[in-house]
Design a protein around this motif. Structure first.
Motif, PDB file in Angstrom:
ATOM      1  N   VAL A 322       0.837  -1.203   0.000  1.00 53.51           N
ATOM      2  CA  VAL A 322       0.000   0.000   0.000  1.00 53.51           C
ATOM      3  C   VAL A 322       0.866   1.244   0.000  1.00 53.51           C
ATOM      4  O   VAL A 322       1.872   1.320   0.715  1.00 53.51           O
ATOM      5  N   TYR A 323       0.458   2.249  -0.776  1.00 55.55           N
ATOM      6  CA  TYR A 323       1.220   3.491  -0.893  1.00 55.55           C
ATOM      7  C   TYR A 323       0.285   4.605  -1.343  1.00 55.55           C
ATOM      8  O   TYR A 323      -0.884   4.365  -1.694  1.00 55.55           O
ATOM      9  N   MET A 336      -3.435   3.687  -2.743  1.00 54.96           N
ATOM     10  CA  MET A 336      -3.402   2.695  -3.821  1.00 54.96           C
ATOM     11  C   MET A 336      -2.797   1.414  -3.271  1.00 54.96           C
ATOM     12  O   MET A 336      -1.847   1.446  -2.486  1.00 54.96           O
ATOM     13  N   ALA A 337      -3.348   0.279  -3.660  1.00 52.39           N
ATOM     14  CA  ALA A 337      -2.864  -1.016  -3.184  1.00 52.39           C
ATOM     15  C   ALA A 337      -2.450  -1.878  -4.364  1.00 52.39           C
ATOM     16  O   ALA A 337      -3.236  -2.108  -5.282  1.00 52.39           O
ATOM     17  N   SER A 338      -1.213  -2.315  -4.337  1.00 54.65           N
ATOM     18  CA  SER A 338      -0.736  -3.275  -5.323  1.00 54.65           C
ATOM     19  C   SER A 338      -0.903  -4.669  -4.730  1.00 54.65           C
ATOM     20  O   SER A 338      -0.490  -4.922  -3.592  1.00 54.65           O
ATOM     21  N   PHE A 368      -7.442   3.128  -5.478  1.00 52.89           N
ATOM     22  CA  PHE A 368      -6.990   2.417  -6.668  1.00 52.89           C
ATOM     23  C   PHE A 368      -6.384   1.071  -6.293  1.00 52.89           C
ATOM     24  O   PHE A 368      -5.792   0.908  -5.216  1.00 52.89           O
ATOM     25  N   LEU A 369      -6.533   0.102  -7.193  1.00 57.11           N
ATOM     26  CA  LEU A 369      -5.910  -1.213  -7.044  1.00 57.11           C
ATOM     27  C   LEU A 369      -5.047  -1.494  -8.273  1.00 57.11           C
ATOM     28  O   LEU A 369      -5.370  -1.081  -9.378  1.00 57.11           O
ATOM     29  N   ARG A 370      -3.963  -2.194  -8.057  1.00 54.12           N
ATOM     30  CA  ARG A 370      -3.092  -2.640  -9.145  1.00 54.12           C
ATOM     31  C   ARG A 370      -2.790  -4.114  -8.922  1.00 54.12           C
ATOM     32  O   ARG A 370      -2.325  -4.497  -7.842  1.00 54.12           O
ATOM     33  N   TYR A 403      -7.725  -0.835 -11.119  1.00 49.92           N
ATOM     34  CA  TYR A 403      -9.137  -0.726 -10.754  1.00 49.92           C
ATOM     35  C   TYR A 403      -9.361   0.524  -9.905  1.00 49.92           C
ATOM     36  O   TYR A 403      -8.441   0.997  -9.213  1.00 49.92           O
ATOM     37  N   PHE A 404     -10.571   1.008  -9.959  1.00 46.50           N
ATOM     38  CA  PHE A 404     -10.953   2.234  -9.245  1.00 46.50           C
ATOM     39  C   PHE A 404     -12.128   1.944  -8.312  1.00 46.50           C
ATOM     40  O   PHE A 404     -13.028   1.168  -8.650  1.00 46.50           O
ATOM     41  N   MET A 405     -12.126   2.567  -7.148  1.00 47.23           N
ATOM     42  CA  MET A 405     -13.169   2.339  -6.146  1.00 47.23           C
ATOM     43  C   MET A 405     -14.449   3.080  -6.538  1.00 47.23           C
ATOM     44  O   MET A 405     -14.473   4.312  -6.593  1.00 47.23           O
TER      45      MET A 405
END
Length: 430
Positions: A322-323, A336-338, A368-370, A403-405
């Motif tokens: 997470v960053y 944002m979470a990878s 955001f997700l990656r 992805y977006f929340m």
């Protein structure tokens, strides 16, 4: 170094001169060790002979003896593997089992084969072991102690439940730092406990931090102030002859950046650990986050470790990093979470959404997700964030699924170019 001290102790010179020469030799450079470089580029830290000797006493301080067999799987270019591990075994006269590379699948077989009684861990090593398929003979070993740092509370509990009555000797320290903590009681989650006598040898303070300005908070008189118990604060330690800071090789700029001046009074100097800690009412200390990792969003401070722990509870998640990322038109950084999925597991975007909104405050939920196939780590299993932060969330520049929340759909949705443009133009509010 030992031979030098013995030679000086039998010299015909005056005792004061001998003492001065020994002290000077102890403070001279022994070696250079590069920092991990999780949030920036690695730097060559200057390690004195005194620091090397202190590091080698770590195993002894936790109760290891010459009869112990110590299993080391960490890289020797890092202070944990070299100073605490190898030098610790030399200091004790203990047996060292040195593995070329950490292997989660072979770990317990090695422990049983070589009659290991102590092993070193760092960062995610214990979590990797807990992620392995369960075996019938997991508790069939002679390991009594595990010495290291960075184990999360949930992993700590799972590790003990699964692998038996092993005393986890958690410690805190930095390669170049002048402060350390050691957990002798086994209290889960804590890096140690302070008291009056401890602070005589290792003095420290937890001070208020301004996350928006990314610097220590100062009052009208330009002095720093300490946090209350239970509140996260920046860990700092006074730099003096008893606890010196030798800095980094090369430009003095790197060394100066780790120092704080005129903190509580004119002329004082403190080492800035860059770590946020919490001290509870019983004086146990807990790692909270790194100032380079923690970010501010919606006027609140987001601890990346807390968010990563919440997402990591889902059964299809292998790893989470997470960053914070910069979004045009907004102050602070959006979360944002990878994520890396477990083998043969499917991504469930609705479950991730439900998990974060029910377990985290609204400001801490990642926007955001990656999804990555593999997580980049340092040689000591620390997750790399620097490159991820730089890359941000632009789907035209990132090949990984993004992805977006979406709060209306109560799920994360694919981050398309059109959606990205709407976010950048401010047409979609975060």
């Amino acid at each position: 170094m030992i031979s030098l001290i013995q030679k000086l102790s039998t010299s015909s010179e005056e005792p004061v001169a001998c003492s001065h020469r020994v002290a000077s030799s102890l403070k001279s450079t022994c070696l250079y060790i590069f920092t991990s470089g999780t949030t920036g580029l690695p730097k060559a830290a200057v390690i004195s002979h005194l620091q090397a000797l202190k590091g080698s006493a770590g195993l002894w301080a936790f109760g290891c003896t010459a009869d112990d067999i110590v299993y080391i799987t960490l890289p020797l270019y890092h202070s944990s593997g070299s100073l605490l591990g190898i030098c610790g075994c030399v200091e004790l006269g203990a047996t060292c089992v040195l593995k070329n590379k950490f292997s989660a699948s072979q770990f317990w077989n090695d422990c049983k084969k070589y009659n290991v009684t102590v092993f070193q861990y760092i960062g995610e090593l214990c979590r990797y072991l807990c992620k392995q398929p369960k075996r019938e003979e997991e508790k069939d070993h002679q390991v009594r102690l595990a010495v290291g740092n960075g184990i999360r509370s949930d992993v700590w509990r799972q590790f003990l439940d699964r692998f038996g009555n092993i005393k986890m000797c958690e410690l805190y320290g930095a390669t170049e730092g002048n402060i350390c903590f050691m957990n002798h009681t086994g209290k889960i989650g804590s890096v140690g406990r302070t008291n009056f006598f401890y602070k005589l040898f290792f003095n420290f303070h937890l001070i208020k931090y301004d996350f928006q300005k990314d610097e220590p908070l100062r009052n009208e008189q330009d002095w720093c102030s300490q946090v209350k118990k239970g509140e996260p604060g920046l860990l700092i330690s006074p730099v003096n002859t008893k606890n010196p800071f030798f800095g980094y090789a090369g430009s003095y700029r790197h060394t100066k950046n780790k120092l704080l001046f005129d903190v509580f009074k004119k002329g004082d100097v403190y080492f800035n650990t860059g770590d946020l800690m919490v001290q509870d009412q019983e004086n146990f200390l807990y790692f909270w986050d790194r100032i380079g990792d923690t970010f501010r969003w919606k006027g609140e401070n987001v601890a990346t470790t807390e968010v990563a722990d919440v997402i990591g509870m889902l059964d299809f998640i292998q790893e989470t990093n997470v960053y914070g990322v910069t979004v045009s038109g907004y102050e602070g950084k959006a979360g944002m979470a990878s994520i890396v999925l477990k083998p043969n597991k499917s991504l469930d975007l609705e479950k991730i959404y439900e998990q974060v909104v029910t377990s985290l405050p609204a400001y801490a939920c990642p926007r955001f997700l990656r999804i990555q196939e593999k997580m980049e780590t340092t040689g000591t299993f620390k997750l790399q964030k620097f490159q991820l932060v730089e890359e941000g969330f632009n789907p035209m520049k990132i090949s990984d699924p993004l992805y977006f929340m979406d709060n209306l759909k109560k799920s994360y949705v694919p981050l398309t170019k059109e959606l990205y443009d709407q976010i950048i133009l401010g047409e979609i509010k975060l």
